[in-house]
Motif scaffolding. Structure first.
Motif, PDB file in Angstrom:
ATOM      1  N   PHE A   1       0.845  -1.200   0.000  1.00 59.13           N
ATOM      2  CA  PHE A   1       0.000   0.000   0.000  1.00 59.13           C
ATOM      3  C   PHE A   1       0.881   1.251   0.000  1.00 59.13           C
ATOM      4  CE2 PHE A   1      -2.234  -3.437   2.187  1.00 59.13           C
ATOM      5  CZ  PHE A   1      -3.416  -3.495   1.464  1.00 59.13           C
ATOM      6  N   PRO A   2       1.571   1.517  -1.105  1.00 58.98           N
ATOM      7  CA  PRO A   2       2.486   2.669  -1.154  1.00 58.98           C
ATOM      8  C   PRO A   2       1.745   3.983  -0.901  1.00 58.98           C
ATOM      9  CG  PRO A   2       2.094   1.750  -3.354  1.00 58.98           C
ATOM     10  CD  PRO A   2       1.517   0.790  -2.377  1.00 58.98           C
ATOM     11  N   GLY A   3       2.365   4.815  -0.109  1.00 62.03           N
ATOM     12  CA  GLY A   3       1.782   6.111   0.191  1.00 62.03           C
ATOM     13  C   GLY A   3       0.749   6.096   1.292  1.00 62.03           C
ATOM     14  N   ARG A   4       0.482   4.934   1.852  1.00 61.79           N
ATOM     15  CA  ARG A   4      -0.524   4.827   2.911  1.00 61.79           C
ATOM     16  C   ARG A   4       0.103   4.152   4.142  1.00 61.79           C
ATOM     17  NH1 ARG A   4      -6.390   3.306   0.925  1.00 61.79           N
ATOM     18  NH2 ARG A   4      -6.796   4.722   2.664  1.00 61.79           N
ATOM     19  N   THR A   5      -0.609   4.240   5.245  1.00 59.98           N
ATOM     20  CA  THR A   5      -0.100   3.664   6.492  1.00 59.98           C
ATOM     21  C   THR A   5      -1.029   2.545   6.960  1.00 59.98           C
ATOM     22  OG1 THR A   5       0.861   5.776   7.151  1.00 59.98           O
ATOM     23  CG2 THR A   5       0.535   4.134   8.885  1.00 59.98           C
ATOM     24  N   VAL A   6      -0.446   1.390   7.251  1.00 54.24           N
ATOM     25  CA  VAL A   6      -1.208   0.275   7.821  1.00 54.24           C
ATOM     26  C   VAL A   6      -1.335   0.523   9.315  1.00 54.24           C
ATOM     27  CG1 VAL A   6      -1.250  -2.205   8.262  1.00 54.24           C
ATOM     28  CG2 VAL A   6      -0.451  -1.354   6.052  1.00 54.24           C
ATOM     29  N   THR A   7      -2.565   0.736   9.792  1.00 54.95           N
ATOM     30  CA  THR A   7      -2.769   1.018  11.210  1.00 54.95           C
ATOM     31  C   THR A   7      -3.062  -0.245  12.016  1.00 54.95           C
ATOM     32  OG1 THR A   7      -5.124   1.471  10.847  1.00 54.95           O
ATOM     33  CG2 THR A   7      -3.601   3.336  10.683  1.00 54.95           C
ATOM     34  N   GLU A   8      -3.677  -1.242  11.397  1.00 58.99           N
ATOM     35  CA  GLU A   8      -3.898  -2.531  12.057  1.00 58.99           C
ATOM     36  C   GLU A   8      -4.233  -3.576  10.998  1.00 58.99           C
ATOM     37  OE1 GLU A   8      -7.498  -2.912  14.423  1.00 58.99           O
ATOM     38  OE2 GLU A   8      -8.133  -0.914  13.779  1.00 58.99           O
ATOM     39  N   PHE A   9      -4.078  -4.836  11.386  1.00 63.33           N
ATOM     40  CA  PHE A   9      -4.319  -5.922  10.439  1.00 63.33           C
ATOM     41  C   PHE A   9      -4.566  -7.211  11.211  1.00 63.33           C
ATOM     42  CE2 PHE A   9       0.207  -5.727  11.247  1.00 63.33           C
ATOM     43  CZ  PHE A   9       0.519  -7.041  11.545  1.00 63.33           C
ATOM     44  N   SER A  10      -5.053  -8.204  10.490  1.00 62.07           N
ATOM     45  CA  SER A  10      -5.207  -9.549  11.059  1.00 62.07           C
ATOM     46  C   SER A  10      -5.268 -10.551   9.923  1.00 62.07           C
ATOM     47  CB  SER A  10      -6.484  -9.644  11.901  1.00 62.07           C
ATOM     48  OG  SER A  10      -6.679 -10.986  12.357  1.00 62.07           O
ATOM     49  N   GLN A  11      -4.655 -11.694  10.148  1.00 67.69           N
ATOM     50  CA  GLN A  11      -4.912 -12.799   9.228  1.00 67.69           C
ATOM     51  C   GLN A  11      -6.282 -13.369   9.561  1.00 67.69           C
ATOM     52  OE1 GLN A  11      -2.407 -16.324   9.880  1.00 67.69           O
ATOM     53  NE2 GLN A  11      -1.757 -15.500  11.853  1.00 67.69           N
ATOM     54  N   PHE A  12      -6.955 -13.938   8.574  1.00 65.52           N
ATOM     55  CA  PHE A  12      -8.236 -14.578   8.841  1.00 65.52           C
ATOM     56  C   PHE A  12      -8.472 -15.722   7.869  1.00 65.52           C
ATOM     57  CE2 PHE A  12      -9.603 -11.492   5.631  1.00 65.52           C
ATOM     58  CZ  PHE A  12     -10.593 -12.157   4.917  1.00 65.52           C
ATOM     59  N   ARG A  13      -9.386 -16.579   8.262  1.00 64.17           N
ATOM     60  CA  ARG A  13      -9.718 -17.778   7.483  1.00 64.17           C
ATOM     61  C   ARG A  13     -11.171 -18.118   7.768  1.00 64.17           C
ATOM     62  NH1 ARG A  13      -8.930 -23.494   9.080  1.00 64.17           N
ATOM     63  NH2 ARG A  13      -8.424 -24.788   7.276  1.00 64.17           N
ATOM     64  N   VAL A  14     -11.933 -18.392   6.745  1.00 62.81           N
ATOM     65  CA  VAL A  14     -13.341 -18.740   6.916  1.00 62.81           C
ATOM     66  C   VAL A  14     -13.553 -20.178   6.452  1.00 62.81           C
ATOM     67  CG1 VAL A  14     -14.061 -17.856   4.640  1.00 62.81           C
ATOM     68  CG2 VAL A  14     -15.729 -18.015   6.503  1.00 62.81           C
ATOM     69  N   THR A  15     -14.321 -20.932   7.228  1.00 65.60           N
ATOM     70  CA  THR A  15     -14.675 -22.306   6.856  1.00 65.60           C
ATOM     71  C   THR A  15     -16.123 -22.304   6.386  1.00 65.60           C
ATOM     72  OG1 THR A  15     -13.246 -23.061   8.650  1.00 65.60           O
ATOM     73  CG2 THR A  15     -14.634 -24.723   7.584  1.00 65.60           C
ATOM     74  N   ARG A  16     -16.381 -22.978   5.271  1.00 64.16           N
ATOM     75  CA  ARG A  16     -17.699 -22.937   4.639  1.00 64.16           C
ATOM     76  C   ARG A  16     -18.319 -24.335   4.556  1.00 64.16           C
ATOM     77  NH1 ARG A  16     -18.734 -18.128   2.008  1.00 64.16           N
ATOM     78  NH2 ARG A  16     -16.962 -16.691   1.708  1.00 64.16           N
ATOM     79  N   HIS A  17     -19.643 -24.346   4.432  1.00 64.51           N
ATOM     80  CA  HIS A  17     -20.359 -25.600   4.220  1.00 64.51           C
ATOM     81  C   HIS A  17     -19.936 -26.175   2.868  1.00 64.51           C
ATOM     82  CE1 HIS A  17     -23.452 -28.603   4.491  1.00 64.51           C
ATOM     83  NE2 HIS A  17     -24.011 -28.205   3.365  1.00 64.51           N
ATOM     84  N   SER A  18     -19.508 -27.426   2.863  1.00 63.40           N
ATOM     85  CA  SER A  18     -18.919 -28.002   1.645  1.00 63.40           C
ATOM     86  C   SER A  18     -19.504 -29.350   1.267  1.00 63.40           C
ATOM     87  CB  SER A  18     -17.402 -28.150   1.822  1.00 63.40           C
ATOM     88  OG  SER A  18     -16.813 -26.913   2.126  1.00 63.40           O
ATOM     89  N   ASP A  19     -20.552 -29.779   1.929  1.00 69.46           N
ATOM     90  CA  ASP A  19     -21.154 -31.074   1.614  1.00 69.46           C
ATOM     91  C   ASP A  19     -22.068 -30.912   0.413  1.00 69.46           C
ATOM     92  OD1 ASP A  19     -21.452 -33.764   2.026  1.00 69.46           O
ATOM     93  OD2 ASP A  19     -23.104 -33.559   3.452  1.00 69.46           O
TER      94      ASP A  19
END
Length: 495
Positions: free
Chosen positions: A217-235
């Motif tokens: 993100f050039p020119g911008r500041t990262v103020t906070e972040f998080s990794q995330f992962r979603v599990t979905r119905h797959s049957d």
């Protein structure tokens, strides 16, 4: 005993709670000091894989009951709460074992996953170069605004949510961005060690990206972040009575599997409420579906790290199965089975004997026909390759392919199409039922007469899992048994 006790309604164990209790017992193996260290880490990954499948297959009715406050058979908003509480407890145990037991032990044995702050200057330069050359070209940050809505996030994929300040190159102040991490990127990279030290150092892909988010993100500041992962119905749910072509219907369903109903959201333990609430809203999930984890959001990927470490002392001793004791290497299976039946105990006796039986049938000019069920043979499909070769050699080949083998649907569809392409007869069993039987029937001409030879098994025709799972294989030329099998194949093909 009173009459009333005979009439009392039986009390059944709750299936979902039983599955979770089973995984508690698996997790216990990750605690045991007598288990080799890398194998303890693998048990941790196995529990995570099992929990993924639990959500993908079992959890959707519970979440629906919670969201609608309606009872669906035995499933209610209370069962959602009970199951969620148990899973939260299990996940907390997992990460406690990971952080408090296994990672310190790994470091003592000279293996360490370094965070950005733990890397020295030389290691940071290496990681920077790795990010620029191998990682950044595959990343495409998406700043959210009316023309860039929240993207489709695939089931179980690794992602980052980022909060920004400042304006982008177009003068926009979009505050939130999403970075999707392609599955093609290795989840761990071995980085240079410290000079004079024998320690092996790794960096996780999430740590590598996390330490270079500002570069995206050039020119911008990262103020906070998080990794995330979603599990979905797959049957996959297909109405076999309604569809005209089951294979085509399942193929279409597979395209949507990665984007089913969201069921579980995993985020970093330090994720702010702003970010986690934003994600819960996007996925339409209640607070109980949020799992804050102190470590990688996908412990299954630890398998990759385990495979990268060359330390036999930290693993179970590799077991080498022997050739079945009732068979003689090089002897014709047909000649041996005329003398009597053969029992094979896997994985202690080698599954290669079953492959050898089919290979001999394929290569024998006196064999007229081969019939086999295909349930979980693996993506490589060595047995399917042999069946195709049998067709090319002029034999009649019938394959009963179970398309609804959960999470093996795509592999089985591919096997079916490849077999059909060379002229094999492919059928899909009986509508509404799964063909779970493992059967192989060989019809051979001997001296002007027809004789049958067969193999039946409790385990799949899968050379990979046959090295792990305990099963019994049985080879026979018994007239009554092989005639029965012929009738079973007839019913499967004609119903």
């Amino acid at each position: 005993m009173s009459v009333n006790s005979f009439n009392a309604k039986p009390a059944f164990l709750d299936r979902d709670q039983s599955i979770l209790a089973f995984n508690e017992r698996v997790l216990d193996w990750a605690r045991r000091p007598e288990v080799p260290l890398l194998e303890r880490l693998r048990y941790l990954a196995i529990v995570s894989s099992n929990l993924d499948e639990f959500f993908e297959v079992r959890f959707a009715p519970h979440l629906s009951a919670k969201l609608t406050n309606e009872q669906r058979g035995p499933i209610t908003a209370q069962t959602f709460a009970d199951v969620s509480a148990k899973v939260h407890e299990l996940v907390a145990q997992q990460y406690a074992i990971y952080n408090d037991e296994l990672m310190p032990l790994m470091e003592k044995r000279g293996i360490k996953i370094l965070t950005h702050s733990e890397r020295n200057a030389r290691q940071r330069r290496w990681v920077k170069e790795y990010f620029m050359q191998e990682v950044q070209p595959l990343l495409l940050p998406i700043g959210l605004d009316p023309s860039h809505p929240f993207p489709q996030v695939a089931n179980k994929s690794l992602n980052f949510i980022v909060r920004l300040s400042g304006r982008d190159a177009f003068g926009r102040e979009n505050e939130v961005a999403i970075v999707k991490v392609p599955r093609a990127l290795p989840r761990f990279a071995r980085i240079p060690g410290v000079k004079g030290s024998k320690q092996i150092h790794f960096a996780s892909i999430s740590s590598i990206i996390r330490s270079h988010l500002n570069d995206l993100f050039p020119g911008r500041t990262v103020t906070e972040f998080s990794q995330f992962r979603v599990t979905r119905h797959s049957d996959l749910a297909v109405d076999e009575e309604e569809v005209k072509n089951l294979r085509t219907a399942l193929r279409l369903g597979l395209q949507q599997r990665h984007y089913g109903q969201a069921l579980r959201l995993e985020v970093s333990a330090g994720s702010s409420e702003f970010l986690s609430d934003f994600l819960l809203q996007q996925f339409g999930l209640p607070p109980e579906s949020l799992y804050r984890v102190a470590g990688p959001v996908n412990l299954v990927r630890l398998n990759q790290l385990i495979d990268m470490v060359d330390a036999p002392a930290l693993r179970f001793e590799r077991y080498q199965p022997g050739w079945p004791t009732q068979l003689t290497p090089g002897q014709s299976f047909f000649e041996r089975l005329k003398q009597g039946d053969v029992l094979i105990h896997q994985p202690y006796e080698n599954f290669d004997a079953v492959l050898a039986f089919l290979r001999e049938a394929v290569e024998d000019p006196d064999v007229l026909a081969i019939k086999q069920t295909i349930y979980r043979t693996g993506s490589k499909g060595e047995m399917a390759d042999l069946l195709r070769e049998a067709v090319r050699r002029g034999k009649e080949v019938t394959a009963v392919v179970e398309l609804k083998a959960r999470f093996d649907e795509e592999a089985n569809i591919n096997h079916a199409e490849q077999l059909e392409s060379v002229g094999a007869q492919v059928v899909y069993g009986i509508v509404g039922l799964k063909t779970h039987a493992k059967m192989l029937l060989v019809t051979r001409r001997e001296g002007g007469k027809i004789r049958r030879y067969a193999h039946v098994s409790t385990g799949n025709y899968n050379p990979g899992t046959a090295k792990l799972y305990t099963d019994v294989s049985y080879l026979t030329s018994d007239d009554a048994l092989t005639a029965d099998l012929e009738q079973v194949f007839l019913h499967l093909a004609s119903q």
